[in-house]
Motif scaffolding. Structure first.
Motif, short mmCIF file in Angstrom:
data_model
loop_
_atom_site.label_atom_id
_atom_site.label_comp_id
_atom_site.label_asym_id
_atom_site.label_seq_id
_atom_site.Cartn_x
_atom_site.Cartn_y
_atom_site.Cartn_z
N LYS A 172 0.83 -1.20 0.00
CA LYS A 172 0.00 0.00 0.00
C LYS A 172 0.86 1.26 0.00
N GLN A 173 1.91 1.24 0.81
CA GLN A 173 2.88 2.33 0.83
C GLN A 173 4.27 1.71 0.72
N TYR A 213 2.59 1.64 -6.90
CA TYR A 213 3.87 2.32 -6.98
C TYR A 213 3.73 3.74 -7.58
N GLU A 219 5.93 -3.84 5.71
CA GLU A 219 5.05 -3.27 4.69
C GLU A 219 3.68 -3.92 4.77
N ARG A 221 -3.32 1.94 -5.40
CA ARG A 221 -2.10 2.69 -5.73
C ARG A 221 -0.98 1.70 -6.01
#
Length: 616
Positions: free
Chosen positions: A313-314, A345, A328, A343
């Motif tokens: 996700k991030q 990358y 992560e 999302r």
């Protein structure tokens, strides 16, 4: 007897002509107090006390003083004051605020700023403030009393000091050019503000700097990343089985793939809407993103936008992959819902649909019904081809012929208009508008040809004026710089300003043919229609109580001398005084309509009846 009394009276008694008596023996001063029988008493011989004769008479007659002077007023403050002063009311009452300020650090490479916590004390008894900094062990910074107890001005050199009303939570305050951030307070301070009717806002947390973060993680023990592998190795070596936590999940979800339709809007200069297919493998929670190829798209055939892997996700980007200790969070089936965004990358992709197996899986396993989203129909790209600038040869239509076609064709002319309007020529007398004062006196004749919308300008000259007369501008089509369109016949009105190239002209008068031509075409020349002019003039009657008062005021302002007829200048001045905004052309046609005698004078009787007044 003093020496001054023995001098003759003929000696002038001027300032400075005073001499001391050499025979004087007593030099004592008059005393106000004396000691009589061991008691200090005051001499009243030299004290003059005023007395009230009415009071003495009333005392002699035995009249009670309260009947003459009224009752005694109660004292404002007794032994225990009713209104307590601040030093008594707020004795030992102190407000305490927790705050901090940011200090820059330039000599340490590990930090560029430092957060220093301080405590602000406000004494309600006298309005003084002192600031202390709690001591931190082994900090290496001199701490303790930061500002001595004193009244702190809001601005240096001013007598305006800080009060308790200026101290609020979550606000900045400046003490001697150092800004403090107040973030919290104690319980007494909060209760005091609530009692005074000014409750404080919610507190905020103190920020952390790099020094505190390093201090907290200094003694933190972190297991190396290969500890788990060591344990598994020793268990297998001692005869234990190799653990496989994902085997059951792999066997139950093998060959089960969730397929989603996603779209990415590339907002770059050459970007467009890109369609992809996201496949989620339930066996190991990995994803792959395939591009939906379209025929004649002009793009290189790249089959995959992202190879099969887990999508964070991030994402945590490091110089050496796998060397980070942060965990992560990856996308799961609960996050992939139609209508949501994923999302990938840095690319925000919108999920707008999925296949039938995915809908059935979400409904049976997760209890979620997937509803595909409707997308707007993609519009085709429009390419803008800029038009090259006009090269100056011929008209612009001639130059554009070589832009629109390889074999230029002559521009089409309005032949019908040319045959029907060619015999009509509008002529106007005009003057030149210029910043040079002498240029404004030049007069010109502007001819507008209605057949092809061309304009020709002649200059008139007087004898011995020093101005050459003749043709000023060749017959050609001219553009209006305000609208960037060619001039037409409706642009030529009396009083209007037209511009040809860099010259500006104001149309002053027109010949008789032009006046009649404009009068016969009220749909084009609306300011030449006498009916519309009178209707516009009658609209101003709404500002009067009735129509008769409007007519009387109009006639008084126009014909002030009661001559029965007025000139054009008097008509324009009267309308301007009344505030009636009629154009020059409307005033011109109004003058022509009611000029009965032909002397260019407006007949007031005809004007009265034409507007709607009753005949006398």
């Amino acid at each position: 007897m003093s020496l001054n009394a023995q001098f003759p009276k003929q000696v002038p008694f001027l300032p400075g002509h005073v001499f001391s008596d050499p025979y004087k023996e007593s030099h004592h001063k008059t005393q106000q107090f004396s000691n009589i029988n061991g008691t200090v008493q005051e001499k009243t011989n030299f004290i003059h006390e005023e007395f009230d004769p009415n009071l003495l008479d009333s005392m002699k007659m035995g009249t009670p003083p309260n009947l003459t002077y009224g009752s005694r007023q109660p004292p404002e403050n007794d032994y225990i004051p009713r209104i307590q002063p601040p030093w008594l009311k707020y004795d030992r009452a102190v407000l305490r605020f927790y705050s901090y300020f940011q200090e820059s650090v330039v000599e340490n490479p590990n930090e560029n700023y430092r957060i220093r916590q301080v405590i602000i004390y406000y004494y309600l008894s006298d309005g003084t403030i002192h600031v202390t900094e709690p001591r931190v062990q082994n900090s290496g910074i001199p701490q303790g009393l930061f500002i001595k107890r004193q009244k702190i001005p809001k601005k240096l050199g001013k007598q305006d000091f800080y009060t308790w009303e200026d101290l609020q939570l979550c606000s900045n305050i400046n003490f001697y050019d150092r800004v403090y951030r107040i973030c919290d307070c104690d319980t007494y301070t909060r209760e005091f503000y609530e009692y005074m009717g000014k409750p404080l806002s919610l507190p905020e947390q103190l920020p952390r700097d790099n020094f505190q973060a390093q201090k907290e993680t200094k003694d933190l023990k972190i297991n190396p990343p290969d500890t788990k592998e060591y344990k598994e190795y020793f268990e297998v070596k001692l005869g234990g089985g190799h653990p496989n936590g994902g085997l059951n999940k792999y066997l139950s979800n093998d060959r089960k793939v969730l397929s989603f339709d996603i779209i990415w809007d590339d907002a770059s200069i050459e970007g467009q809407l890109n369609y992809y297919t996201l496949n989620y493998y339930l066996a190991d929670d990995t994803c792959e993103v395939k591009e939906v190829r379209k025929q004649n798209s002009g793009k290189d055939p790249y089959p995959l936008m992202l190879r099969r892997q887990k999508i964070p996700k991030q994402p945590i980007l490091t110089h050496y992959p796998g060397m980070t200790l942060k965990k992560e969070e990856f996308y799961s089936p609960q996050d992939l819902i139609c209508g949501n965004q994923v999302r990938i990358y840095g690319r925000d992709c919108f999920i707008y649909g999925c296949d039938d197996f995915t809908k059935e899986y979400y409904l049976k396993v997760l209890g979620i019904q997937q509803k595909p989203a409707t997308l707007k129909q993609e519009r085709g790209k429009k390419f803008y081809q800029p038009v090259p600038p006009y090269n100056g040869y011929g008209y612009e239509e001639d130059s554009l012929g070589s832009v629109y076609s390889l074999q230029p064709k002559p521009p089409k002319k309005d032949v019908r208009k040319n045959f029907t309007q060619d015999q009509f020529i509008l002529r106007f007398e005009s003057r030149l508008i210029s910043e040079v004062r002498e240029e404004n006196s030049r007069r010109f004749i502007i001819s507008f040809y209605c057949g092809d919308d061309t304009v020709q300008v002649y200059q008139t000259s007087e004898r011995n004026s020093g101005i050459w007369g003749g043709k000023f501008q060749e017959r050609s089509r001219q553009k209006n710089p305000l609208t960037n369109d060619y001039y037409t016949e409706k642009d030529f009105q009396l009083g209007a300003i037209v511009q040809f190239n860099v010259y500006k002209f104001q149309l002053m008068r027109a010949d008789e043919f032009t006046v009649n031509y404009m009068k016969q075409k009220p749909d084009v020349f609306k300011e030449a229609d006498i009916k519309q002019i009178i209707a516009k003039l009658r609209l101003f009657a709404d500002n009067y109580p009735n129509f008769d008062s409007f007519l009387l005021d109009l006639m008084k302002k126009l014909d002030k001398q009661l001559k029965g007829q007025i000139e054009f200048e008097e008509l324009a001045a009267g309308l301007q005084e009344l505030g009636f905004n009629l154009t020059l052309q409307e005033q011109y046609y109004l003058m022509r309509e009611f000029d009965i005698s032909g002397e260019w004078k407006l007949n007031m009787q005809a004007f009265w009846e034409g507007i709607g007044g009753k005949r006398s």
